[in-house]
Design an enzyme around this catalytic site. Structure first.
Site, short mmCIF file in Angstrom:
data_model
loop_
_atom_site.label_atom_id
_atom_site.label_comp_id
_atom_site.label_asym_id
_atom_site.label_seq_id
_atom_site.Cartn_x
_atom_site.Cartn_y
_atom_site.Cartn_z
N LEU C 227 35.97 42.04 40.94
CA LEU C 227 36.63 40.82 41.42
C LEU C 227 37.01 39.84 40.30
CD1 LEU C 227 37.45 39.27 44.01
CD2 LEU C 227 35.22 38.13 43.88
N ASP C 228 38.28 39.43 40.25
CA ASP C 228 38.76 38.42 39.29
C ASP C 228 38.58 38.85 37.84
OD1 ASP C 228 39.38 36.85 41.49
OD2 ASP C 228 37.50 35.73 41.40
N ALA C 229 38.43 40.14 37.60
CA ALA C 229 38.18 40.58 36.23
C ALA C 229 39.24 41.54 35.71
CB ALA C 229 36.81 41.22 36.14
#
Lengths: 284, 284, 284, 284
Positions: C227-229
């Site tokens: 997530l979000d990476a």
């Protein structure tokens, strides 16, 4: 327009009815003339913050201070009154990198940063010639890895003698001990070379490069015991590209560090910064 | 924190002793509670400008207005008091390019722009479907080259019926006649697609391309008889590169036009803009 | 200047001697004419990246592809050749917030974003009217909390039918399951409303407000399981002040989200983005 | 990765078929290894521009030069080949304001600006101490109002002796005579303290203040006979507010002047700037 002495007043108190009128009357009754005014109400926290600049008749300051003391009791208010042309004593602390120091000295010499610099302290000797150029005393206080505690005791003692109003860590690459942080609350400014809260700790440009961000930044903040977590005064960023290596990030980042530290310090010197919890109000 | 009606007050007057105290007292005496305050002293011109937001008890407005009338006589002051949640009536005027209109409508629909839009007027029919999407009446008032005078008379008459508080030229590619400009002083906002005073007049992106500038900009200003020379409310720029052709400038410029017009209009709608001569004070 | 079909070629391979000459000869020998060229050598990783645009004679594409296949074997190179005017099929996914969707549709309708939009999918019905305005099919695929798995299976099946070249999460407020992420590697773009890696996860504007940062940002990135990476395509920031509450951050942030998503998507659509590990090369 | 000597090659020629292949082959045949490449086709003008960086075997330069001479005849091409680590000789010219000079010297001393500085010339003595700090010879060549012609003859003669590759007017507040401009075409860089073409000529900050713009800027350009009208290399702006007086504009402007001059000069020193007519291509 007005040759009388000028003052700046900052206040901080719980929000309540009539604060502005009471302060304005205090100043008007002392025959003051307001030239700058900024205020902020934090509706969520229920706090009020204000920074005014005004002129007063010669010798009117004591009467105003008396009146402010009364108001402080009534309103539960913190207040700071200072001559608008006050030049705080600021100790600069550096390690080996010259870019922030040379920028601050050029601005100081230009008149952009209203301060006195009683000394530049460093754990290295590298920047002594730069200090010399501007005629500022340079003092070498080494911080050997095996004896940091003694070194910081020496440093803290020397700072106590210098009696600074503020201390600027202009790329001073050492973590200050809690006892030193505590002695100068909201009076030690640091420039961290990342856009906090990203990339806390060591080698932030290497971290930024590894993550592949498209902007890098810098943060000027008050130093607290909690590393890189103190109240943020100013931040900025600059764009990087895929062809910028770590060395380019470091080069581009130096510019951001310079602007951000210079702006943050100017706000502090001009009494534009108030804190509330871990946040700042900056009347700029 | 405070459920009472909220107001905003703007004033403009020659600078003099005690203004803030007198206004603050007027508000405090009406049991007002100030939540936002910004002021500006133009030391060179000797003028004072102020915008405050405060709540008042229900029914206290008339008393405050009376008091402000008295102060206005004493201080030589212009003042404007309005409900803080006032939604001005704004007529949008467009030609064929949709980018500013679609942006304003999206923001209006989002609640970012506190206004009513009684009508969108255009010299072309192209943007009628966009107006329909947002349920705004669209009126086509053609401006044939050979009969501009009659067309503008029709337009002016229609505007008079619509009774707008403000008119926004959202890429309305016609020069308004002086009589129309004069009827709505400081109430017609235009977006000019250059960083004024550069590239006045027609085809500014072509002018910018020819000159080889490295940034292009846009300017939101009040319309006066003097083309592209009215008081500037807001400006911004964006970077261009040597490989951007005129079409790229137009594309990149559309973004700047959108931001600048939206910001300038919001400042106007929230009563944040005061003028002095050909300059603006923007309390943002 | 040249009416022949135009192509764009991207390549990625280990850096080695003579790559540019070999590719340039392949194109020259097919009678190609190069109009845009950008390349990047990652000296540290030892990789080479390139994006060229050129025209070819009609029917010359197969011969070039054959030659590129040979080079690919020799150089260990990935390559992508596409018509320069290709319009990828892009499915937009949204929840309830209209600002990114309305911006993308306005730009698409303007011709700024070269894509086809076969459908807009949403877990809510709110934005159906906006899709209607622009004549795009809108499909409601609810994602009930208690039955997310089945909902995402439905969604994934529907996506498979739509056969998109790319998927844009334009404030689609759901975390996609890994199986979906894996099906479209480097083809799902998300806009995260913070300057990553700051403020990962939920409610980034609230996190930013609490920390007291002076700039807020947004990040357009490829979606990965983590997530979000995922690899960052584009980022930007805007300045906030101490008097901006969370709602102001959300309002100001909407602008940044719009720019960043629109720019990131345009780079992707024009084949300007190559990845290497978790980083992007963006030839813009 | 490659310890051989590195070179940079810039070319400019009418656009035509196969340029890239021919140059790439010339380099590949000399066993060159390309590490940076940027090119630009001006489709409207029909011109091609390129800057490549590559390594060559020791002693391979003469063969490459021969091959480039042949290509230049064939293609009608201007070309410049230089060692990538070349440090041009740059004479700095200043008057009394230190901010640009101190910035350039700090960057030079940091290694950010790859140049030698044989001398700093000035029409005043004020900045001699700053030159001393960095160990650069400072020469005072006064320019009395009544005898400018003789003064400039002296200056031009001294410059001829110094044999500079470039001359930087780092706030040298004198207009150079045409004969001097002509002697160093595209080799004299000036920093003008406005966002050209706005506010040409004297006292641009005063002009900006009077017009009420919301951003101020600076422009780095090559000096031509036509005052403030030469090819623009770099520009930038910074935001100002209604409460910024002329002195604040001057202060804020100093920062922009510094960035813009430092960036423009770096582009020039690294051979990133090509001109075409009155415009620049900047490969940055």
């Amino acid at each position: 327009m007005d040759d009388r002495p000028r003052f700046r007043l900052s206040i901080r108190c719980p929000d309540q009815h009539g604060i502005v009128a009471r302060i304005a009357n205090a100043i008007a009754n002392t025959d003051g003339w307001i030239t700058e005014a900024a205020q902020h109400t934090d509706a969520e926290a229920g706090w009020f913050f204000m920074r005014w600049v005004f002129s007063l008749p010669v010798d009117a300051e004591p009467a105003l201070r008396e009146r402010l003391d009364e108001l402080a009791r009534d309103l539960g208010m913190d207040w700071w009154l200072a001559g608008a042309d006050t030049r705080p004593r600021v100790v600069l602390m550096v390690s080996r990198e010259p870019h922030c120091l040379s920028d601050l000295l050029a601005r100081w010499s230009n008149g952009e940063l209203p301060m006195e610099i009683p000394a530049i302290l460093s754990n290295h000797r590298d920047l002594a010639p730069l200090a010399d150029c501007y005629g500022i005393p340079f003092e070498h206080i080494p911080v050997p890895r095996e004896d940091r505690e003694a070194a910081f005791a020496t440093l803290q003692a020397r700072l106590a003698e210098l009696a600074p109003d503020a201390i600027v860590l202009a790329r001073y690459m050492q973590i200050l001990p809690p006892t030193l942080c505590d002695e100068y609350p909201e009076r030690i400014l640091n420039i961290h070379h990342s856009f906090l809260p990203s990339f806390v700790g060591a080698r932030p440009y290497h971290q930024a490069f590894a993550r592949g961000v498209k902007l890098i930044g810098a943060t000027c903040h008050y130093v607290t015991e909690d590393l890189d977590a103190g109240p943020i005064i100013e931040q900025d960023v600059t764009r990087i590209r895929h062809d910028d290596g770590v060395q380019d990030l470091i080069r581009k980042g130096r510019d951001v560090e310079r602007w951000v530290l210079a702006r943050g310090l100017r706000y502090h010197l001009e009494g534009r910064v108030l804190t509330h919890g871990n946040k700042t109000i900056v009347f700029n």
